[in-house]
Design an enzyme around this catalytic site. Structure first.
Site, PDB file in Angstrom:
ATOM      1  NE  ARG A 237      40.015  40.339  41.912  1.00  0.00           N
ATOM      2  CZ  ARG A 237      39.961  40.670  40.601  1.00  0.00           C
ATOM      3  NH1 ARG A 237      39.573  39.763  39.710  1.00  0.00           N
ATOM      4  NH2 ARG A 237      40.309  41.865  40.205  1.00  0.00           N
ATOM      5  CD  GLU A 266      44.475  34.721  41.218  1.00  0.00           C
ATOM      6  OE1 GLU A 266      44.963  35.726  40.672  1.00  0.00           O
ATOM      7  OE2 GLU A 266      43.282  34.427  41.142  1.00  0.00           O
ATOM      8  CG  HIS A 285      43.486  36.357  37.449  1.00  0.00           C
ATOM      9  ND1 HIS A 285      43.393  36.846  38.728  1.00  0.00           N
ATOM     10  CD2 HIS A 285      42.700  37.172  36.700  1.00  0.00           C
ATOM     11  CE1 HIS A 285      42.608  37.908  38.754  1.00  0.00           C
ATOM     12  NE2 HIS A 285      42.173  38.126  37.518  1.00  0.00           N
TER      13      HIS A 285
HETATM   14  N1  LIG Z   1      39.015  36.723  35.946  1.00  0.00           N
HETATM   15  C1  LIG Z   1      39.342  37.919  35.491  1.00  0.00           C
HETATM   16  O1  LIG Z   1      40.354  38.091  34.817  1.00  0.00           O
HETATM   17  C2  LIG Z   1      38.460  39.072  35.764  1.00  0.00           C
HETATM   18  C3  LIG Z   1      37.716  39.127  36.920  1.00  0.00           C
HETATM   19  N2  LIG Z   1      36.895  40.200  37.145  1.00  0.00           N
HETATM   20  C4  LIG Z   1      36.113  40.221  38.379  1.00  0.00           C
HETATM   21  O2  LIG Z   1      34.747  40.312  38.021  1.00  0.00           O
HETATM   22  C5  LIG Z   1      34.105  41.219  38.890  1.00  0.00           C
HETATM   23  C6  LIG Z   1      32.831  41.735  38.262  1.00  0.00           C
HETATM   24  O3  LIG Z   1      33.119  42.636  37.217  1.00  0.00           O
HETATM   25  P1  LIG Z   1      31.918  43.443  36.505  1.00  0.00           P
HETATM   26  O4  LIG Z   1      30.890  42.499  35.998  1.00  0.00           O
HETATM   27  O5  LIG Z   1      32.548  44.386  35.558  1.00  0.00           O
HETATM   28  O6  LIG Z   1      31.324  44.224  37.768  1.00  0.00           O
HETATM   29  P2  LIG Z   1      29.842  44.769  37.981  1.00  0.00           P
HETATM   30  O7  LIG Z   1      29.946  45.716  39.120  1.00  0.00           O
HETATM   31  O8  LIG Z   1      29.283  45.257  36.684  1.00  0.00           O
HETATM   32  O9  LIG Z   1      29.012  43.466  38.403  1.00  0.00           O
HETATM   33  C7  LIG Z   1      29.054  42.884  39.658  1.00  0.00           C
HETATM   34  C8  LIG Z   1      27.627  42.521  40.045  1.00  0.00           C
HETATM   35  O10 LIG Z   1      27.656  41.728  41.241  1.00  0.00           O
HETATM   36  C9  LIG Z   1      26.510  42.111  42.022  1.00  0.00           C
HETATM   37  N3  LIG Z   1      26.697  41.678  43.403  1.00  0.00           N
HETATM   38  C10 LIG Z   1      27.420  42.266  44.379  1.00  0.00           C
HETATM   39  N4  LIG Z   1      27.326  41.536  45.512  1.00  0.00           N
HETATM   40  C11 LIG Z   1      26.534  40.471  45.238  1.00  0.00           C
HETATM   41  C12 LIG Z   1      26.074  39.360  45.992  1.00  0.00           C
HETATM   42  N5  LIG Z   1      26.402  39.209  47.285  1.00  0.00           N
HETATM   43  N6  LIG Z   1      25.287  38.441  45.378  1.00  0.00           N
HETATM   44  C13 LIG Z   1      24.945  38.575  44.081  1.00  0.00           C
HETATM   45  N7  LIG Z   1      25.331  39.637  43.323  1.00  0.00           N
HETATM   46  C14 LIG Z   1      26.130  40.556  43.897  1.00  0.00           C
HETATM   47  C15 LIG Z   1      26.429  43.614  41.839  1.00  0.00           C
HETATM   48  O11 LIG Z   1      25.140  44.091  42.174  1.00  0.00           O
HETATM   49  C16 LIG Z   1      26.734  43.750  40.349  1.00  0.00           C
HETATM   50  O12 LIG Z   1      25.550  43.647  39.595  1.00  0.00           O
HETATM   51  C17 LIG Z   1      35.181  42.273  39.177  1.00  0.00           C
HETATM   52  O13 LIG Z   1      34.935  42.948  40.385  1.00  0.00           O
HETATM   53  C18 LIG Z   1      36.436  41.438  39.238  1.00  0.00           C
HETATM   54  O14 LIG Z   1      36.693  41.017  40.552  1.00  0.00           O
HETATM   55  C19 LIG Z   1      36.793  41.209  36.252  1.00  0.00           C
HETATM   56  C20 LIG Z   1      37.516  41.197  35.098  1.00  0.00           C
HETATM   57  C21 LIG Z   1      38.434  40.139  34.759  1.00  0.00           C
HETATM   58  O1  LIG Z   2      40.332  43.578  35.807  1.00  0.00           O
HETATM   59  C1  LIG Z   2      40.293  42.724  36.704  1.00  0.00           C
HETATM   60  O2  LIG Z   2      39.667  42.890  37.761  1.00  0.00           O
HETATM   61  C2  LIG Z   2      41.030  41.464  36.531  1.00  0.00           C
HETATM   62  O3  LIG Z   2      40.867  40.549  37.276  1.00  0.00           O
HETATM   63  C3  LIG Z   2      41.993  41.283  35.430  1.00  0.00           C
HETATM   64  O4  LIG Z   2      41.669  41.844  34.281  1.00  0.00           O
END
Ligand SMILES: NC(=O)C1=CN([C@@H]2O[C@H](COP(=O)(O)OP(=O)(O)OC[C@H]3O[C@@H](n4cnc5c(N)ncnc54)[C@H](O)[C@@H]3O)[C@@H](O)[C@H]2O)C=CC1
Ligand SMILES: O=C(O)C(=O)CO
Length: 325
Positions: A237, A266, A285
């Site tokens: 993000r 965005e 994004h």
């Molecule tokens: N660019 C895009 O289109 C997308 C962006 N995302 C973003 O990616 C994020 C992560 O998704 P997932 O990997 O599925 O989530 P997840 O929950 O599996 O992984 C997030 C990790 O970050 C760790 N974490 C939390 N705070 C932290 C900190 N201060 N320092 C280091 N590590 C920390 C957590 O312990 C967890 O292991 C979502 O929350 C979303 O915001 C997700 C999908 C698509």
């Molecule tokens: O799923 C999310 O969090 C995204 O950023 C877009 O897929």
């Protein structure tokens, strides 16, 4: 009684058809924002809300007294007041897993494109500026064999690390979470302090959720502690990175380059310096934006809301609220 849901964006006719076999559905294909009067009217009677990235406020929830479940077509839930939803006994569902590999592909695309200056050099060819042989001023930097520092080592972080370690022979460092021995074994990954990661990583890859704790996590001080040859990748993000500090660090050579899929605002405003910097790859994004994955996300969201409103455990609940049925 047939329950009512309000759905907006990203749904295809077959999703709506499936929903309509269970509920009365009000669908808003091109919802501009939460203040649309017809949307508010529909919400006042709705039991379920299904869609992507709408800012949910207390005021909006006050106008939705029957709401039992929100099904987000996203994994990130930073635009939802999770504690308040839980207090109001509203179940929040999201779409983890189905987008992990596609988002990791995009993360790796940013690593490759920013290291090898792919966008800048491709534009040079398209603009007819390939007029002399390619020399040192056009060279990029290797990806294979380099050190990949993961800030956030959850589903997406691990999937990016897997690509780096197994496909490109990269050394993987990760912080924060407790050590993960199985991944250390599989990927040769090393758990380390944040400072060590910043000192050693050639690529610092941000994959954390946006929370109060992670807002501005990558600030001026962190950027200063990175190698001047390092590349910052943000697939999480925008607000996890202090964008002003990043622009400064990129302008004065504190870090080498950045690959960004997400931004503080965005769409990224056209007058942002990031749009003009050759050492920055900017994507709109599109982490999860493939036909296959957006279909899978929408289907997961549909399955979530059906289960939630029919009193069953949905496939991907986010908060701890029992479906009311
Ligand atoms: N660019 C895009 O289109 C997308 C962006 N995302 C973003 O990616 C994020 C992560 O998704 P997932 O990997 O599925 O989530 P997840 O929950 O599996 O992984 C997030 C990790 O970050 C760790 N974490 C939390 N705070 C932290 C900190 N201060 N320092 C280091 N590590 C920390 C957590 O312990 C967890 O292991 C979502 O929350 C979303 O915001 C997700 C999908 C698509
Ligand atoms: O799923 C999310 O969090 C995204 O950023 C877009 O897929």
């Amino acid at each position: 009684m047939t329950k009512r849901i309000v759905a907006f964006q990203r749904l295809k006719p077959h999703h709506l058809e499936q929903l309509r076999t269970h509920f009365h559905v009000d669908y808003f294909d091109t919802l501009e924002g939460p203040d649309d009067p017809a949307f508010r009217e529909a919400l006042s009677e709705a039991h379920g809300l299904l869609g992507a990235s709408l800012p949910i406020t207390s005021e909006l929830l006050d106008g939705a007294p029957h709401l039992e479940a929100i099904s987000s077509i996203s994994v990130g839930v930073d635009n939802y007041p999770v504690d308040e939803l839980t207090r109001r006994n509203i179940l929040l569902c999201h779409t983890p897993d189905v987008l992990t590999e596609t988002t990791a592909d995009t993360g790796f695309l940013l690593i490759m494109a920013s290291a090898r200056r792919a966008v800048e050099l491709a534009n040079m060819v398209k603009q007819g500026q390939w007029t002399s042989s390619i020399g040192e001023s056009h060279f990029g930097t290797d990806v294979h064999g380099k050190t990949l520092g993961m800030v956030g080592f959850g589903r997406i972080g691990q999937a990016i690390a897997r690509r780096g370690a197994l496909g490109f022979g990269m050394q993987v460092l990760y912080t924060h979470a407790s050590p993960k021995p199985a991944l250390e074994e599989e990927l040769g990954a090393t758990h380390c302090e944040f400072d060590t990661l910043l000192e050693q990583a050639d690529f610092v890859c941000v994959n954390v959720p946006l929370t109060a704790e992670t807002t501005g996590l990558i600030d001026a001080d962190v950027l200063k502690r990175m190698k001047s040859s390092a590349i910052l990748i943000n697939i999480a993000r925008g607000k996890v990175v202090d964008e002003e500090a990043l622009i400064e660090a990129l302008s004065n050579g504190e870090i080498h380059a950045a690959g960004l899929d997400v931004f503080a605002q965005e769409p990224l405003p056209g007058d942002s310096p990031l749009t003009r910097m050759d050492n920055v790859v900017t994507l709109p994004h599109i982490g999860s934006a493939t036909h296959e994955t957006r279909e899978a996300m929408a289907q997961r969201a549909v399955d979530n809301v059906i289960a939630a409103l029919e009193g069953q455990q949905p496939p991907s609940p986010y908060n701890d609220v029992t479906p009311r049925g």
